[in-house]
Design a protein around this motif. Structure first.
Motif, PDB file in Angstrom:
ATOM      1  N   GLY A   1      43.920  34.328  39.275  1.00 18.26           N
ATOM      2  CA  GLY A   1      43.892  35.576  38.513  1.00 18.26           C
ATOM      3  C   GLY A   1      45.250  36.251  38.611  1.00 18.26           C
TER       4      GLY A   1
ATOM      5  N   ALA B   1      46.416  37.986  35.961  1.00 22.30           N
ATOM      6  CA  ALA B   1      46.432  39.058  34.950  1.00 22.30           C
ATOM      7  C   ALA B   1      46.423  40.422  35.621  1.00 22.30           C
ATOM      8  CB  ALA B   1      45.202  38.927  34.047  1.00 22.30           C
TER       9      ALA B   1
ATOM     10  N   PHE C   1      46.060  37.923  42.765  1.00 18.97           N
ATOM     11  CA  PHE C   1      47.370  38.554  42.995  1.00 18.97           C
ATOM     12  C   PHE C   1      47.138  40.000  43.407  1.00 18.97           C
ATOM     13  CE2 PHE C   1      49.248  34.933  41.124  1.00 18.97           C
ATOM     14  CZ  PHE C   1      50.594  34.983  41.445  1.00 18.97           C
TER      15      PHE C   1
ATOM     16  N   LYS D   1      41.885  43.368  49.677  1.00 12.33           N
ATOM     17  CA  LYS D   1      41.377  42.796  48.408  1.00 12.33           C
ATOM     18  C   LYS D   1      40.894  41.362  48.600  1.00 12.33           C
ATOM     19  CE  LYS D   1      43.953  45.734  45.362  1.00 12.33           C
ATOM     20  NZ  LYS D   1      45.144  45.926  44.555  1.00 12.33           N
TER      21      LYS D   1
HETATM   22  O1  C5P Z   1      43.976  45.248  40.097  1.00 13.19           O
HETATM   23  P1  C5P Z   1      43.814  44.633  41.461  1.00 13.19           P
HETATM   24  O2  C5P Z   1      44.929  44.955  42.387  1.00 13.19           O
HETATM   25  O3  C5P Z   1      42.455  44.828  42.042  1.00 13.19           O
HETATM   26  O4  C5P Z   1      43.990  43.069  41.185  1.00 13.19           O
HETATM   27  C1  C5P Z   1      43.848  42.120  42.195  1.00 13.19           C
HETATM   28  C2  C5P Z   1      43.397  40.805  41.615  1.00 13.19           C
HETATM   29  O5  C5P Z   1      42.152  40.980  40.955  1.00 13.19           O
HETATM   30  C3  C5P Z   1      44.316  40.188  40.595  1.00 13.19           C
HETATM   31  O6  C5P Z   1      44.271  38.795  40.827  1.00 13.19           O
HETATM   32  C4  C5P Z   1      43.690  40.546  39.264  1.00 13.19           C
HETATM   33  O7  C5P Z   1      43.976  39.551  38.273  1.00 13.19           O
HETATM   34  C5  C5P Z   1      42.225  40.557  39.609  1.00 13.19           C
HETATM   35  N1  C5P Z   1      41.422  41.500  38.815  1.00 13.19           N
HETATM   36  C6  C5P Z   1      40.436  41.027  37.972  1.00 13.19           C
HETATM   37  N2  C5P Z   1      39.644  41.900  37.269  1.00 13.19           N
HETATM   38  C7  C5P Z   1      39.832  43.227  37.370  1.00 13.19           C
HETATM   39  C8  C5P Z   1      40.844  43.726  38.214  1.00 13.19           C
HETATM   40  C9  C5P Z   1      41.625  42.847  38.911  1.00 13.19           C
HETATM   41  O8  C5P Z   1      40.271  39.807  37.884  1.00 13.19           O
HETATM   42  N3  C5P Z   1      39.062  44.043  36.677  1.00 13.19           N
END
Ligand code: C5P
Length: 408
Positions: A273, A275, A325, A339
């Motif tokens: 992930g 994104a 990430f 996380k």
């Molecule tokens: O935004 P955050 O710091 O929580 O992102 C951490 C990881 O979670 C990243 O790998 C991001 O692609 C993923 N993520 C996701 N769906 C979300 C928020 C974040 O897959 N709604």
């Protein structure tokens, strides 16, 4: 024979009764997961039709050197550059002679001269033609130039003679070709990557988004494809062209990315992930453009988007490795470790986006690979180099986890 997966094999079929075996070779190559394109010489078209070869290869067949429509699509130089390997099967005595003398008088011989890829020939001809000193001297020349000669077989010939000159069985040619490619770190692995920002509509003309360029996710997709994986890249809107041999799924909103990611990740080996998913979306986007009024303020009501990676990690048929990430501006490692646990990840890659050298849009990055049991720092390098280092680490973990799975 997994080594042929995703390799680009250009099969050139010359005119001879064994041309039908060239068709079988194309079928077997496709079965191994190779990408196949076919050149049919004029003589070959007396024995098999372009339609047959188009059906077997799933691609338009190339027949003429000087053909306006073909040159407008994938011309002879593009075809020569596309190939990872050119195999001429069957190769007649005439083709072997023309190759030996560097002729470029048809599409097949021109591409053979123009390609930097390895070339192989599988001869097929009457035993007397095979034994002829001219043919043997031509073959010596080809061998000296590192052109691989596969076969021929001995036995009964179409003309009634018995002796050397029969085309090898397609399965034997396939084996010889597979031997040209070494195995790669992610051969036979299916990888799903999310990349870029998501775009959350406010009304038909406005949106909420972020600064993600998609560069890290695209670099990872390229590195995985180069390591032999079958890659699906699910990306929000970015200004990047998709890497070669990667299936791009273009999305806009987090909800679209969520649906595509869950569908693709089911049963995959690795999910990354990368994104920057918007945490919130507008609860009810306006169907018409929002007009300015006299109140001097506007409130938007936001609702939380689903956590895509946490959902992937919770799938019943979950990928063996789920990697996220953490782009942070402070307390990088502490936030990232939290996380890792919260989202049920196997690894989180932490990078400091407050530093302009490694932040959004930069071509460089420096990251920490954080697992529950260990941590590793990858110092500042281009995103492509960082991606290759990450992929090498993940490939080792995948190999270890499948070895552990097999031992159980
Ligand atoms: O935004 P955050 O710091 O929580 O992102 C951490 C990881 O979670 C990243 O790998 C991001 O692609 C993923 N993520 C996701 N769906 C979300 C928020 C974040 O897959 N709604």
């Amino acid at each position: 024979m997994g080594h042929l997966r995703q390799r680009r094999i250009l099969v050139a079929i010359a005119g001879g009764i064994a041309a039908y075996k060239g068709a079988e070779l194309v079928r077997l190559l496709k079965k191994q997961g190779a990408e196949v394109r076919v050149i049919l010489s004029r003589g070959a078209r007396e024995f098999i039709t372009p339609l047959t070869m188009q059906a077997l290869s799933g691609e338009p067949v190339h027949t003429e050197l000087l053909d306006e429509t073909a040159e407008a699509g994938m011309g002879h130089i593009a075809l020569a550059r596309w190939a990872d390997l050119l195999v001429i099967a069957p190769a007649t005595a005439d083709v072997i002679a023309r190759l030996a003398h560097g002729r470029a008088d048809d599409l097949m011989t021109t591409v053979a001269l123009a390609t930097a890829a390895p070339v192989a020939v599988a001869p097929a001809m009457n035993q007397q033609m095979w034994a002829n000193a001219a043919t043997q001297e031509n073959l010596t020349l080809l061998t000296q130039r590192n052109i691989q000669v596969i076969g021929p077989d001995e036995g009964e010939q179409a003309c009634g003679d018995v002796g050397p000159g029969r085309l090898l069985e397609p399965s034997q040619i396939l084996e010889a070709l597979a031997g040209r490619f070494s195995s790669r770190q992610l051969d036979n692995k299916r990888v799903v990557i999310t990349a870029g920002p998501t775009v959350e509509a406010i009304d038909p003309v406005r949106f909420l988004s972020n600064h993600s360029s998609g560069k890290m996710g695209f670099a990872l997709a390229r590195a995985c494809a180069e390591a032999g994986a079958d890659v699906t890249l699910i990306s929000g809107p970015v200004h990047l062209s998709p890497p070669d041999r990667v299936k791009l799924v273009a999305v806009r909103s987090a909800l679209e990315m969520h649906a595509e990611a869950l569908a693709a990740a089911e049963g995959a080996d690795l999910f990354i992930g990368a994104a920057a998913v918007a945490d919130y979306r507008v609860a009810s986007p306006a169907t018409d453009k929002i007009k300015k009024d006299d109140r001097g303020e506007l409130s938007l009501s936001l609702v939380e988007n689903p956590d895509i990676i946490a959902a992937v990690s919770g799938l019943a048929n979950r990928p063996a490795l789920v990697v996220g990430f953490a782009a942070e501006t402070s307390d990088l490692l502490a936030h990232a470790r939290a996380k890792l646990a919260k989202k049920g990840l196997d690894m989180i890659i932490a990078n400091d986006v407050s530093d302009p050298d490694t932040g959004f849009g930069s071509d460089h990055n420096a990251v920490h690979l954080i697992r529950a049991v260990s941590e590793q720092h990858l110092p500042l390098a281009s995103k492509q180099v960082i991606a290759e280092q990450i992929v090498a680490t993940l490939a080792k973990e995948l190999a270890a986890s499948s070895a552990a799975g097999a031992a159980q």
